[in-house]
Design an enzyme around this catalytic site. Structure first.
Site, PDB file in Angstrom:
ATOM      1  N   GLU A 114      15.132  25.616 -15.734  1.00 11.39           N
ATOM      2  CA  GLU A 114      15.734  26.754 -15.029  1.00 11.39           C
ATOM      3  C   GLU A 114      17.132  26.915 -15.610  1.00 11.39           C
ATOM      4  O   GLU A 114      17.987  26.044 -15.428  1.00 11.39           O
ATOM      5  CB  GLU A 114      15.814  26.492 -13.525  1.00 11.39           C
ATOM      6  N   CYS A 170      23.457  31.204 -10.974  1.00 17.04           N
ATOM      7  CA  CYS A 170      22.689  31.645 -12.141  1.00 17.04           C
ATOM      8  C   CYS A 170      22.105  33.032 -11.908  1.00 17.04           C
ATOM      9  O   CYS A 170      21.816  33.748 -12.855  1.00 17.04           O
ATOM     10  CB  CYS A 170      21.587  30.649 -12.441  1.00 17.04           C
TER      11      CYS A 170
HETATM   12  P1  NAD Z   1      24.777  21.651 -17.852  1.00 17.69           P
HETATM   13  O1  NAD Z   1      23.608  22.043 -18.699  1.00 17.69           O
HETATM   14  O2  NAD Z   1      26.057  21.374 -18.529  1.00 17.69           O
HETATM   15  O3  NAD Z   1      24.436  20.302 -17.036  1.00 17.69           O
HETATM   16  C1  NAD Z   1      23.309  20.243 -16.188  1.00 17.69           C
HETATM   17  C2  NAD Z   1      22.844  18.804 -16.097  1.00 17.69           C
HETATM   18  O4  NAD Z   1      22.373  18.365 -17.362  1.00 17.69           O
HETATM   19  C3  NAD Z   1      23.932  17.817 -15.667  1.00 17.69           C
HETATM   20  O5  NAD Z   1      23.376  16.889 -14.759  1.00 17.69           O
HETATM   21  C4  NAD Z   1      24.279  17.123 -16.980  1.00 17.69           C
HETATM   22  O6  NAD Z   1      24.774  15.807 -16.817  1.00 17.69           O
HETATM   23  C5  NAD Z   1      22.930  17.103 -17.661  1.00 17.69           C
HETATM   24  N1  NAD Z   1      22.935  16.971 -19.115  1.00 17.69           N
HETATM   25  C6  NAD Z   1      23.870  17.400 -19.998  1.00 17.69           C
HETATM   26  N2  NAD Z   1      23.481  17.087 -21.250  1.00 17.69           N
HETATM   27  C7  NAD Z   1      22.281  16.457 -21.162  1.00 17.69           C
HETATM   28  C8  NAD Z   1      21.371  15.890 -22.099  1.00 17.69           C
HETATM   29  N3  NAD Z   1      21.618  15.902 -23.406  1.00 17.69           N
HETATM   30  N4  NAD Z   1      20.234  15.334 -21.644  1.00 17.69           N
HETATM   31  C9  NAD Z   1      19.960  15.320 -20.312  1.00 17.69           C
HETATM   32  N5  NAD Z   1      20.784  15.828 -19.375  1.00 17.69           N
HETATM   33  C10 NAD Z   1      21.924  16.406 -19.795  1.00 17.69           C
HETATM   34  O7  NAD Z   1      24.910  22.779 -16.736  1.00 17.69           O
HETATM   35  P2  NAD Z   1      26.045  22.913 -15.605  1.00 17.69           P
HETATM   36  O8  NAD Z   1      27.338  23.306 -16.246  1.00 17.69           O
HETATM   37  O9  NAD Z   1      26.002  21.728 -14.712  1.00 17.69           O
HETATM   38  O10 NAD Z   1      25.474  24.140 -14.744  1.00 17.69           O
HETATM   39  C11 NAD Z   1      25.734  25.482 -15.032  1.00 17.69           C
HETATM   40  C12 NAD Z   1      24.536  26.140 -15.690  1.00 17.69           C
HETATM   41  O11 NAD Z   1      23.385  25.959 -14.876  1.00 17.69           O
HETATM   42  C13 NAD Z   1      24.693  27.633 -15.851  1.00 17.69           C
HETATM   43  O12 NAD Z   1      24.264  28.009 -17.138  1.00 17.69           O
HETATM   44  C14 NAD Z   1      23.748  28.207 -14.803  1.00 17.69           C
HETATM   45  O13 NAD Z   1      23.252  29.486 -15.079  1.00 17.69           O
HETATM   46  C15 NAD Z   1      22.677  27.187 -14.790  1.00 17.69           C
HETATM   47  N6  NAD Z   1      21.912  27.249 -13.543  1.00 17.69           N
HETATM   48  C16 NAD Z   1      20.657  27.759 -13.578  1.00 17.69           C
HETATM   49  C17 NAD Z   1      19.919  27.861 -12.411  1.00 17.69           C
HETATM   50  C18 NAD Z   1      18.515  28.377 -12.429  1.00 17.69           C
HETATM   51  O14 NAD Z   1      17.773  28.048 -11.516  1.00 17.69           O
HETATM   52  N7  NAD Z   1      18.101  29.172 -13.410  1.00 17.69           N
HETATM   53  C19 NAD Z   1      20.469  27.453 -11.198  1.00 17.69           C
HETATM   54  C20 NAD Z   1      21.766  26.943 -11.192  1.00 17.69           C
HETATM   55  C21 NAD Z   1      22.481  26.840 -12.384  1.00 17.69           C
END
Ligand code: NAD
Length: 478
Positions: free
Chosen positions: A244, A278
């Site tokens: 997502e 998002c």
């Molecule tokens: P992010 O991708 O930076 O981090 C999300 C998670 O991934 C964190 O727990 C982080 O520690 C982990 N992570 C980072 N690198 C990783 C790797 N290499 N392997 C495994 N895990 C890893 O996102 P964020 O800044 O926390 O959140 C914001 C983003 O989330 C925005 O782009 C937003 O649109 C999106 N979002 C989407 C939805 C949806 O349902 N479509 C909902 C909420 C947020």
């Protein structure tokens, strides 16, 4: 709070602790959390695998009771969890409590799903044979979540995974892990057997590869580039993946719109929860006949938002959640100005009674769809107005963006609403309502690159969290 990991029913907080800071008050440390090591991840994977046979065969009434009790505990503690959420992530207290209540509702919903989830029975083409289609747990599920819904998203992944008989390793965002720790405490209190749910903390980059390669399935919510990387890591092991991801959601206002409804939906959909959703609107596409009247009203609405400390009762818009996100927002604002967009309101930091990441809700006029402002996800309280000739151009502009999560329209014409519903490429469409604000009993998600691998929420969750088995039975010898 002292953050703790949970592995095999044991609470652990050894190792270097990393603090989280209150975005409303940079002088306040909210929590100290350990960083999961590769050894922690491997241990969690092993215990989750060991518990899979017994949890997947646990009596369904018992499974349902544990989920329902977790929901009850979330409801009973909604004030505490909501306050922690507001302190660590920066949502207003009302938003924090509302999100916790939603997490409780999600657990109650999936408690019901445990009992409701059906299989199928078919006549066979062969005489004396039948076919049974049954749904089995996918296995050990790693759930990796972002900071912007720090209780609702962990809840909707965990509740669905457990309901369908999977064991879980949850890795919440390092920016706001406190609510996930509280959720873990409630799952234990609700009677979940040790090792069925495990909590790992810290940056996902450290343990991501191990989780992705060794879990049976990974459900991830976060940024599109991170999701793409997870998909690449999953390919060699063919780990099942659900992503997502980001949005750049358009909200169209047509000449025939009800002005009150359009302004309210645009204002709430764009700036609510500090624009950190998002599904939030980031492109407001307005046809020329209504443009001036709509813009005049919207500017007033945006200007009236009270920005401040998340726990102050008068605050409507809390701070930006963390420094990295604030710097990202300011970069977008600076470059939009440089490219010729006019700031109608906001565009600057706001002083409050404490030192925090307070950014004024920002609206740009005279933008077009080629500008970076309208192409890249900002994920903050910033949006631009795009003026268009007519509905045809509005649809073309709305679709001219690869991120396709949510999408809205304000119109009083059923014909226009239905045309937009059919032609929008987004996974979710709203009519005369904000693009954000989804519900837990219906599918949630978008098409690639905003989403991948099946929808979350509602009974659609079963697609990802289960595997299908087709069984042929020859009754002749039974
Ligand atoms: P992010 O991708 O930076 O981090 C999300 C998670 O991934 C964190 O727990 C982080 O520690 C982990 N992570 C980072 N690198 C990783 C790797 N290499 N392997 C495994 N895990 C890893 O996102 P964020 O800044 O926390 O959140 C914001 C983003 O989330 C925005 O782009 C937003 O649109 C999106 N979002 C989407 C939805 C949806 O349902 N479509 C909902 C909420 C947020």
């Amino acid at each position: 709070m002292l953050g703790r990991q949970l592995i095999d029913g044991q609470w652990r907080s050894e190792g270097t602790l990393i603090p989280t800071v209150n975005p409303s008050d940079l002088d306040e440390i909210v929590g100290q959390y350990p960083q999961a090591s590769l050894a922690d991840a491997q241990e969690a994977l092993a215990v989750a695998r060991a518990q899979l046979p017994s949890w997947s065969r646990t009596n369904i009434q018992k499974r349902a009771d544990i989920l329902r009790k977790t929901g009850d505990l979330l409801l009973a503690r909604a004030n505490d969890v909501g306050t922690l959420l507001a302190r660590e992530e920066g949502k207003t207290l009302a938003e924090g409590i509302g999100e916790t209540v939603r997490a409780a509702q999600v657990f109650h919903y999936f408690a019901g799903e445990v009992l409701r989830h059906p299989g199928q029975w078919h006549d066979s083409l062969r005489d004396g044979h039948n076919v049974i289609v049954s749904y089995e747990p996918v296995g050990v599920v790693a759930a990796i979540t972002p900071w912007n819904f720090p209780i609702a998203i962990p809840a909707w992944k965990t509740a669905a995974a457990l309901a369908y008989g999977n064991t879980v390793i949850l890795k919440p965002s390092e920016f706001a892990p406190g609510c996930a720790v509280q959720l873990a405490e409630m799952l234990v209190e609700a009677g979940l057997p040790a090792g069925v749910f495990n909590l790992l903390l810290g940056n996902g980059r450290v343990i991501g590869q191990t989780l992705v390669e060794e879990a049976d399935a990974v459900t991830f919510t976060g940024a599109t580039p991170t999701g793409r990387h997870i998909l690449q890591m999953a390919a060699p092991a063919m780990t099942k993946v659900q992503l997502e991801l980001g949005g750049k959601n358009p909200f169209i206002v047509l000449d025939d719109a009800d002005l009150d409804v359009a302004v309210e939906a645009a204002a709430q959909g764009t700036w609510g929860q500090t624009g950190q959703r998002c599904t939030g609107s980031e492109r407001i596409i307005v046809t020329k006949g209504i443009h001036d009247a709509f813009v005049e009203r919207l500017i007033k609405a945006v200007d009236a938002f009270r920005v401040g400390h998340a726990l102050d009762s008068s605050t409507q818009i809390g701070p930006v959640a963390n420094l990295a996100q604030l710097e990202k927002n300011l970069g977008f604002i600076e470059r939009a100005r440089a490219s010729g967009a006019e700031v109608a309101v906001g565009g600057h930091l706001v002083e409050a009674r404490t030192r925090g990441h307070f950014l004024a809700p920002t609206l740009f006029l005279d933008t077009d769809n080629r500008m970076e402002l309208n192409r890249e996800e900002i994920f903050g309280p910033v949006a631009g107005i795009i003026k268009v000739e007519d509905f045809d151009e509005a649809i073309a502009v709305a679709g001219d963006c690869e991120l396709a999560l949510s999408s809205g329209i304000a119109t009083t014409s059923l014909r226009n609403a239905e045309r937009y519903r059919r032609e929008s490429t987004a996974g979710m469409v709203t009519v005369n309502a904000p693009t954000a604000g989804v519900e837990y009993h219906v599918p949630f998600g978008g098409r690639a690159p905003s989403g991948f691998g099946g929808r979350e929420q509602g009974s659609a969750s079963a697609e990802f969290f289960t595997e299908i088995k087709t069984t042929y039975i020859n009754h002749g010898v039974l």
